[in-house]
Design an enzyme around this catalytic site. Structure first.
Site, PDB file in Angstrom:
ATOM      1  N   ASN A 109       0.865  -1.157  -0.135  1.00 26.28           N
ATOM      2  CA  ASN A 109       0.098   0.002  -0.135  1.00 26.28           C
ATOM      3  C   ASN A 109       0.799   1.100   0.127  1.00 26.28           C
ATOM      4  O   ASN A 109       2.256   1.179   0.241  1.00 26.28           O
ATOM      5  CB  ASN A 109      -0.926  -0.072   1.196  1.00 26.28           C
ATOM      6  CG  ASN A 109      -1.904   1.173   1.303  1.00 26.28           C
ATOM      7  OD1 ASN A 109      -2.381   1.415   0.199  1.00 26.28           O
ATOM      8  ND2 ASN A 109      -2.069   1.772   2.404  1.00 26.28           N
ATOM      9  N   HIS A 111       0.581   5.212   1.286  1.00 19.45           N
ATOM     10  CA  HIS A 111      -0.123   5.923   2.423  1.00 19.45           C
ATOM     11  C   HIS A 111       0.489   7.613   2.571  1.00 19.45           C
ATOM     12  O   HIS A 111       1.528   7.509   2.920  1.00 19.45           O
ATOM     13  CB  HIS A 111      -0.248   5.321   3.782  1.00 19.45           C
ATOM     14  CG  HIS A 111      -1.147   6.080   4.946  1.00 19.45           C
ATOM     15  ND1 HIS A 111      -2.532   6.140   4.581  1.00 19.45           N
ATOM     16  CD2 HIS A 111      -0.702   6.965   5.642  1.00 19.45           C
ATOM     17  CE1 HIS A 111      -2.864   6.879   5.414  1.00 19.45           C
ATOM     18  NE2 HIS A 111      -1.965   7.388   6.124  1.00 19.45           N
ATOM     19  N   THR A 143      -0.715  -5.564   6.295  1.00 17.34           N
ATOM     20  CA  THR A 143      -0.950  -6.481   7.343  1.00 17.34           C
ATOM     21  C   THR A 143      -2.514  -6.273   7.872  1.00 17.34           C
ATOM     22  O   THR A 143      -2.820  -5.339   7.376  1.00 17.34           O
ATOM     23  CB  THR A 143       0.021  -6.394   8.722  1.00 17.34           C
ATOM     24  OG1 THR A 143      -0.016  -5.329   9.134  1.00 17.34           O
ATOM     25  CG2 THR A 143       1.493  -6.818   8.129  1.00 17.34           C
TER      26      THR A 143
HETATM   27  C1  GAR Z   1      -2.874   9.114  -3.113  1.00 13.61           C
HETATM   28  O1  GAR Z   1      -2.290  10.045  -2.578  1.00 13.61           O
HETATM   29  C2  GAR Z   1      -2.451   7.881  -2.169  1.00 13.61           C
HETATM   30  O2  GAR Z   1      -1.416   7.775  -1.492  1.00 13.61           O
HETATM   31  C3  GAR Z   1      -3.650   7.908  -1.504  1.00 13.61           C
HETATM   32  O3  GAR Z   1      -4.867   8.155  -2.213  1.00 13.61           O
HETATM   33  C4  GAR Z   1      -4.255   9.099  -3.363  1.00 13.61           C
HETATM   34  C5  GAR Z   1      -4.677   8.241  -4.523  1.00 13.61           C
HETATM   35  O4  GAR Z   1      -4.181   8.944  -5.807  1.00 13.61           O
HETATM   36  N1  GAR Z   1      -3.939   6.694  -0.551  1.00 13.61           N
HETATM   37  C6  GAR Z   1      -4.677   6.586   0.462  1.00 13.61           C
HETATM   38  O5  GAR Z   1      -5.030   7.731   1.130  1.00 13.61           O
HETATM   39  C7  GAR Z   1      -4.698   5.420   1.063  1.00 13.61           C
HETATM   40  N2  GAR Z   1      -5.308   5.460   2.315  1.00 13.61           N
HETATM   41  P1  GAR Z   1      -4.085   8.318  -7.206  1.00 13.61           P
HETATM   42  O6  GAR Z   1      -5.503   7.497  -7.515  1.00 13.61           O
HETATM   43  O7  GAR Z   1      -4.201   9.561  -8.124  1.00 13.61           O
HETATM   44  O8  GAR Z   1      -3.407   7.363  -7.332  1.00 13.61           O
END
Ligand code: GAR
Length: 218
Positions: A109, A111, A143
């Site tokens: 993932n 984050h 995890t």
């Molecule tokens: C990204 O900033 C990613 O880090 C975040 O969502 C965005 C997706 O952007 N992820 C989370 O917040 C997970 N909890 P994208 O669709 O342009 O890749």
């Protein structure tokens, strides 16, 4: 030898997914993106993946009575595509062990915070509200603990005067696109492993917050 096959899960615009498509096209990642899955029918990333010739599927979580039933459908679709590693790229559903166990150790993932700070949502606003001098992003093994799996790579950016959550998110996103394909490259090269509770690179345990990307030779 069979090229490794990635499954990418998205819920939105898919800019991280595009970073993977680009990394594969440039030869920086020796892998095939076998399928892009979304839980949202309208996710912008689905069209972008299809335009790149990548198979896509939507498994709408609203069609399932429980998280477990939804997760089982995701697992079935990924297994149908013979996936070697799973990349959560802005996938905004909490996963249960039904999903995590079959892909444990090959499930990643990204984050948008410097974990362990700010698991969950609204990470950039929370960093601003706390007056943090820097923010960033973490790639980690998944995890069952939400945003709690062992970190692999982190990139930091400064918080600038006048930043909003949006301007900060944009600065962090540039780093996301660099570190996520790199972490997966290490994994596919056999250099990165999840052992016990920790991540190892080249057989060495990683620090609790993962490798600092800014300190990496490019
Ligand atoms: C990204 O900033 C990613 O880090 C975040 O969502 C965005 C997706 O952007 N992820 C989370 O917040 C997970 N909890 P994208 O669709 O342009 O890749």
């Amino acid at each position: 030898m069979k090229r490794p096959r990635l499954g990418i899960l998205i819920s939105g615009r898919g800019s991280n997914m595009l970073a993977f498509i680009d990394a594969c096209a440039r030869g920086e990642l020796d892998a095939d993106i076998a399928v892009v899955l979304s839980n949202k029918p309208g996710a912008g990333g689905l069209e972008k993946a299809a335009a790149a010739g990548i198979p896509t599927a939507c498994i709408d979580h609203r069609d399932y009575a429980s998280r477990e039933a939804f997760d089982a459908a995701l697992v079935g679709e990924l297994e149908r595509h013979d996936i070697d590693a799973v990349v959560l790229a802005g996938f905004m559903r909490i996963l249960t062990p039904v999903f995590i166990e079959p892909f444990y150790g090959r499930l990643f993932n990204i984050h948008p915070s410097l974990l362990p700070k700010y698991p969950g949502l609204n990470t950039h606003q929370r960093a601003l509200d706390a007056g943090d001098a820097e923010a960033g992003v973490t790639v980690h093994f998944v995890t069952p603990e939400l945003d709690g799996g062992p970190p692999v790579l982190q990139a930091r950016v400064p918080v600038l005067a006048g930043d909003s959550a949006e301007t900060l998110a944009a600065r962090v996103l540039e780093q996301e696109h660099l570190i996520y394909p790199l972490a997966i490259r290490w994994f596919l090269e056999g250099r990165l492993q999840l052992r016990g509770d920790g991540a190892c690179l080249d057989g060495e345990p990683l620090p609790p917050t993962g490798i600092d990307f800014c300190a990496q030779p490019r």
